[in-house]
Structures are given as C-alpha cells and as structure tokens.
Scaffold this motif. Sequence first.
Motif, PDB file in Angstrom:
ATOM      1  N   ASP A 202     -15.382  18.291 -29.875  1.00  0.00           N
ATOM      2  CA  ASP A 202     -15.908  18.299 -31.242  1.00  0.00           C
ATOM      3  C   ASP A 202     -15.494  19.519 -32.067  1.00  0.00           C
ATOM      4  O   ASP A 202     -15.522  19.472 -33.299  1.00  0.00           O
ATOM      5  CB  ASP A 202     -17.437  18.225 -31.214  1.00  0.00           C
ATOM      6  CG  ASP A 202     -17.940  16.875 -30.741  1.00  0.00           C
ATOM      7  OD1 ASP A 202     -17.155  15.906 -30.766  1.00  0.00           O
ATOM      8  OD2 ASP A 202     -19.119  16.789 -30.340  1.00  0.00           O
ATOM      9  N   ASP A 203     -15.117  20.628 -31.409  1.00  0.00           N
ATOM     10  CA  ASP A 203     -14.810  21.848 -32.165  1.00  0.00           C
ATOM     11  C   ASP A 203     -13.312  22.082 -32.358  1.00  0.00           C
ATOM     12  O   ASP A 203     -12.912  23.101 -32.926  1.00  0.00           O
ATOM     13  CB  ASP A 203     -15.413  23.063 -31.460  1.00  0.00           C
ATOM     14  CG  ASP A 203     -14.832  23.274 -30.060  1.00  0.00           C
ATOM     15  OD1 ASP A 203     -14.230  22.323 -29.515  1.00  0.00           O
ATOM     16  OD2 ASP A 203     -14.993  24.387 -29.508  1.00  0.00           O
ATOM     17  N   ALA A 204     -12.468  21.162 -31.946  1.00  0.00           N
ATOM     18  CA  ALA A 204     -11.022  21.372 -31.997  1.00  0.00           C
ATOM     19  C   ALA A 204     -10.481  21.222 -33.416  1.00  0.00           C
ATOM     20  O   ALA A 204     -11.001  20.448 -34.227  1.00  0.00           O
ATOM     21  CB  ALA A 204     -10.315  20.404 -31.061  1.00  0.00           C
ATOM     22  N   VAL A 205      -9.400  21.972 -33.686  1.00  0.00           N
ATOM     23  CA  VAL A 205      -8.668  21.866 -34.951  1.00  0.00           C
ATOM     24  C   VAL A 205      -7.200  21.604 -34.611  1.00  0.00           C
ATOM     25  O   VAL A 205      -6.605  22.329 -33.814  1.00  0.00           O
ATOM     26  CB  VAL A 205      -8.795  23.163 -35.787  1.00  0.00           C
ATOM     27  CG1 VAL A 205      -7.892  23.092 -37.020  1.00  0.00           C
ATOM     28  CG2 VAL A 205     -10.240  23.388 -36.197  1.00  0.00           C
ATOM     29  N   HIS A 206      -6.631  20.569 -35.212  1.00  0.00           N
ATOM     30  CA  HIS A 206      -5.255  20.198 -34.892  1.00  0.00           C
ATOM     31  C   HIS A 206      -4.509  19.825 -36.169  1.00  0.00           C
ATOM     32  O   HIS A 206      -4.917  18.927 -36.895  1.00  0.00           O
ATOM     33  CB  HIS A 206      -5.238  19.010 -33.919  1.00  0.00           C
ATOM     34  CG  HIS A 206      -3.879  18.693 -33.379  1.00  0.00           C
ATOM     35  ND1 HIS A 206      -3.579  17.496 -32.750  1.00  0.00           N
ATOM     36  CD2 HIS A 206      -2.719  19.402 -33.367  1.00  0.00           C
ATOM     37  CE1 HIS A 206      -2.311  17.497 -32.371  1.00  0.00           C
ATOM     38  NE2 HIS A 206      -1.771  18.638 -32.739  1.00  0.00           N
ATOM     39  N   HIS A 207      -3.416  20.524 -36.415  1.00  0.00           N
ATOM     40  CA  HIS A 207      -2.495  20.180 -37.497  1.00  0.00           C
ATOM     41  C   HIS A 207      -1.205  19.734 -36.835  1.00  0.00           C
ATOM     42  O   HIS A 207      -0.505  20.526 -36.204  1.00  0.00           O
ATOM     43  CB  HIS A 207      -2.248  21.393 -38.400  1.00  0.00           C
ATOM     44  CG  HIS A 207      -1.393  21.103 -39.595  1.00  0.00           C
ATOM     45  ND1 HIS A 207      -0.033  20.845 -39.509  1.00  0.00           N
ATOM     46  CD2 HIS A 207      -1.699  21.019 -40.923  1.00  0.00           C
ATOM     47  CE1 HIS A 207       0.456  20.630 -40.709  1.00  0.00           C
ATOM     48  NE2 HIS A 207      -0.534  20.730 -41.591  1.00  0.00           N
ATOM     49  N   SER A 208      -0.877  18.457 -36.943  1.00  0.00           N
ATOM     50  CA  SER A 208       0.277  17.905 -36.235  1.00  0.00           C
ATOM     51  C   SER A 208       1.248  17.262 -37.212  1.00  0.00           C
ATOM     52  O   SER A 208       0.860  16.460 -38.058  1.00  0.00           O
ATOM     53  CB  SER A 208      -0.184  16.857 -35.211  1.00  0.00           C
ATOM     54  OG  SER A 208       0.907  16.397 -34.431  1.00  0.00           O
ATOM     55  N   THR A 209       2.516  17.633 -37.084  1.00  0.00           N
ATOM     56  CA  THR A 209       3.581  17.011 -37.859  1.00  0.00           C
ATOM     57  C   THR A 209       4.456  16.215 -36.908  1.00  0.00           C
ATOM     58  O   THR A 209       4.980  16.763 -35.933  1.00  0.00           O
ATOM     59  CB  THR A 209       4.416  18.068 -38.590  1.00  0.00           C
ATOM     60  OG1 THR A 209       3.583  18.759 -39.529  1.00  0.00           O
ATOM     61  CG2 THR A 209       5.574  17.421 -39.333  1.00  0.00           C
ATOM     62  N   GLN A 210       4.622  14.921 -37.161  1.00  0.00           N
ATOM     63  CA  GLN A 210       5.381  14.052 -36.272  1.00  0.00           C
ATOM     64  C   GLN A 210       6.416  13.307 -37.105  1.00  0.00           C
ATOM     65  O   GLN A 210       6.066  12.510 -37.972  1.00  0.00           O
ATOM     66  CB  GLN A 210       4.436  13.086 -35.543  1.00  0.00           C
ATOM     67  CG  GLN A 210       3.335  13.822 -34.788  1.00  0.00           C
ATOM     68  CD  GLN A 210       2.516  12.949 -33.868  1.00  0.00           C
ATOM     69  OE1 GLN A 210       2.873  11.813 -33.580  1.00  0.00           O
ATOM     70  NE2 GLN A 210       1.402  13.491 -33.373  1.00  0.00           N
ATOM     71  N   HIS A 211       7.688  13.603 -36.834  1.00  0.00           N
ATOM     72  CA  HIS A 211       8.785  13.047 -37.635  1.00  0.00           C
ATOM     73  C   HIS A 211       9.719  12.243 -36.758  1.00  0.00           C
ATOM     74  O   HIS A 211      10.121  12.684 -35.676  1.00  0.00           O
ATOM     75  CB  HIS A 211       9.574  14.162 -38.318  1.00  0.00           C
ATOM     76  CG  HIS A 211      10.775  13.667 -39.072  1.00  0.00           C
ATOM     77  ND1 HIS A 211      10.668  13.008 -40.288  1.00  0.00           N
ATOM     78  CD2 HIS A 211      12.101  13.687 -38.779  1.00  0.00           C
ATOM     79  CE1 HIS A 211      11.876  12.676 -40.717  1.00  0.00           C
ATOM     80  NE2 HIS A 211      12.770  13.060 -39.810  1.00  0.00           N
ATOM     81  N   ALA A 212      10.101  11.050 -37.232  1.00  0.00           N
ATOM     82  CA  ALA A 212      11.015  10.180 -36.496  1.00  0.00           C
ATOM     83  C   ALA A 212      12.306   9.972 -37.275  1.00  0.00           C
ATOM     84  O   ALA A 212      12.282   9.729 -38.484  1.00  0.00           O
ATOM     85  CB  ALA A 212      10.356   8.830 -36.210  1.00  0.00           C
TER      86      ALA A 212
END
Length: 412
Positions: A202-212
């Motif tokens: 519940d406390d996680a922070v995730h910034h994810s960039t996924q490019h194909a």
Amino acid sequence: MSVTTDTSAPSTTGRSAAARPSIAGAVESSDKVASHLHPEGSFLVDDHPMPTGLEEIWRFTPLKRLRNLHKDAELVAGGCDLRAELADGVTLREVAADDAVVGSSGYRPSDRVSARAWAAASTATVLTIPTDTVVEGASFLTYRGLGSPTATAGHTVIVAEPFSKATVVLRFEGSAVLADNIEIVVGDSAQLTVVSIEDWADDAVHHSTQHARVGRDAGVRHLAVSFGGDLVRMNTSVAYDGPGGQAELLGLYFADAGQHLEHRLFVDHNAPKTRSNVDYKGALQGAGAHSVWIGDVLIRKVAEGIETYESNRNLVLTDGCRADSVPNLEIETGEIAGAGHASTTGRFDDEQLFYLRSRGIDEEEARRLVVHGFFADIIKRIAVPEIEQHLLDAVEAELRQTVGVPAVEVSA
C-alpha cells in the motif's frame, strides 16, 4: 528455470545520460515528436523542466506523493530483488548501461523522472527471445521491493528477435520507491505479449515508462494491470519500425481509497499500414480513489492506410471517487483506414442490476457479477491461465471491500 538476482545494493556508478552511445537503427520519430501533447525526448535531465503541476503531462499527478522522484534528490540503482522464471529458450543477462542493447528501442525519455532513472541505472536486465523461437508458456520477472524509503532506479530491456513468439510477465511486489524504464524491442514478424502487473504494497510509489518498438509485420500485445501501490504512474508508448506492425494495448486497474493510479499512453503511427487498438478498463471505490487515463494517438503524414482505436471505460462503485479520462487523436493525413476513440465513466447499470435481482440474486452478489463481467473480456485476452486466475482473485478481493452507494465524479 529459476534465476535469482539481487539488485538491492545502491550504486553510484551510473553513466551520464550524455555519455550514452548513439543508437543504430533507432526509430527516427523518437528524436523529435510532432505531437502537441507528448514532449520531445532527451537523455539529459536538465532538458526536462522541474514539474510544477501546471504542465500538461503533470497536471493530474500529485507531485508531493512522488517521494522526490522528480526532484534533484539522490536516485540510486537497485532497491528491488529480481527473481526470474524463464521458459525454455529464453535467456537473461545483466549488461552495463553503455551496452548497445540499451536504447535499442529508440526511446528517449519524455519526462524528468524517466530521464533521471535512465541516467541513474548503472546496469540493465536484458531478456531475449532468440530468432525463430516459439516459446511455450510464459517467462516471469518478479521485482520485489525491499521496503527502503530511498528513491531507486531500474532498467529492463525485452528483445523478441525476428520471427519469434513469446509471453513475458513483469510483476512488481513489496514496498519501494522506484522509477524505471522498460524497453520492448519486437523484431520483424515477431509476436510478443508483455503483461505488467502492479501488485505493490500500500505504501509503494512507482513511476514506470514502458516503450515498444514494433518491427515490420510484427505484433505486440501489452497489458498493464494496476491494483497495488500508493501512487502508480505508468507511461506506455509504441512506435513502428516499418509497415504492417500491430499493437494492442490493454489495461485493467482497480483504485481503492486514497490510491492514485495513472496511465498515460502514446501511440506514434510513424509508418504506413500499421494498426493499434487501445482498451483500458478501471473500477474505483473508497474516499480519495483517483484514476487517470490519458490516451494520445499521433498519425503522421507518412502513416497512410493505418487503423487505430482507443477506448477507456471506468466503473465507479462508491462515493468520493474521481476518474479523469482524456482520449486524444492527432491526425496529419486523411489517407487512413479508420481512427476513433471513446471514453465513458459511470455507475452500475441499473437495468443490469434490476435484471439480476429479478432473477433472485441479492444486490451484493449482483454487483459482484456486474464488475466481473466488466473486466472479463480483457482478462480473457491475456492467454496466461495462472495470471487470469490471479486477476480474478484480485478483483474478488477488491470487491469484498466495497461499501456504500455508487456515485461518480467525472473530469475530462
């Protein structure tokens, strides 16, 4: 096959973004994007202004909850344990940040967080499906956060070589503050499915960039699933290496009280006779639950004969939720086969509930059936039985928390 890799140790040896090698064969349109909504990419962190929340790409994101991922605070490599379960024929290796495979998707960071993550990652995890290999079963990469409050960076490259076919599942678990870049390279006539599951604490922070990057006559299916985390911001983008490429971008998310789940998509039709289909569905419940979906399709002058459609549908289950949904089309040529978009946000369908209750089904069970039906078509498209069951169980667990009378707040 099972491989365990410890990437938790902080590292200060990340290469400067400016020192990255030039990328042979990179998609030319990634250098300068002619979109009004998608900024030009750059490896240099200073080329990306510090976000204030007024910018188009940041206006929905609560910056204070990013845990300084966007600021100049230290960002180190590591922070997650990586466990790999590979299907036969699939290989995994760790390479230095200046290896030629890093950047081979042609992606250039389009925001400050992605650029910082690119510069900070000292190594990259590379999963490869060899040429002409048809893989039975899925390969799993599980990233488990170790609970450290330190902001961390990661980099993963998935390469499906020409004429290969495979499924790769990325799972994010535990607690972490993570910014990562995931490159997906689909060679000519290859077929690749990538499933990315945000199942954080519940406390996680995730910034994810996924490019194909999708090759000639190749196809990629990308499924983004977001259930866990305090704040998840996923940027998913696609560009084409030649005509005949196809991309299917699917999404499923369930926002609980206080959660911020944001999905931003960019499809760059930079080659003729390419196709794309975007279909995201989300449910929200609890005070302060907030979902954001931004879809953008750019059809360039050269992209004659393309076909594209994007859709986002949101189902609001309780009071106090907010769903922002903004589809966009940017069209530079009229010589296209078809283009369209749709967005809906609303409560339960009263007619569906009435029909089920008239058949003797109580209201709670009727609501459960409606929600399962809402998500069912996307879940069935995954074609990974163990993941399908996991998602069905996750939806059921979320529904057990639902209370109150549905209401809706919509912003578009």
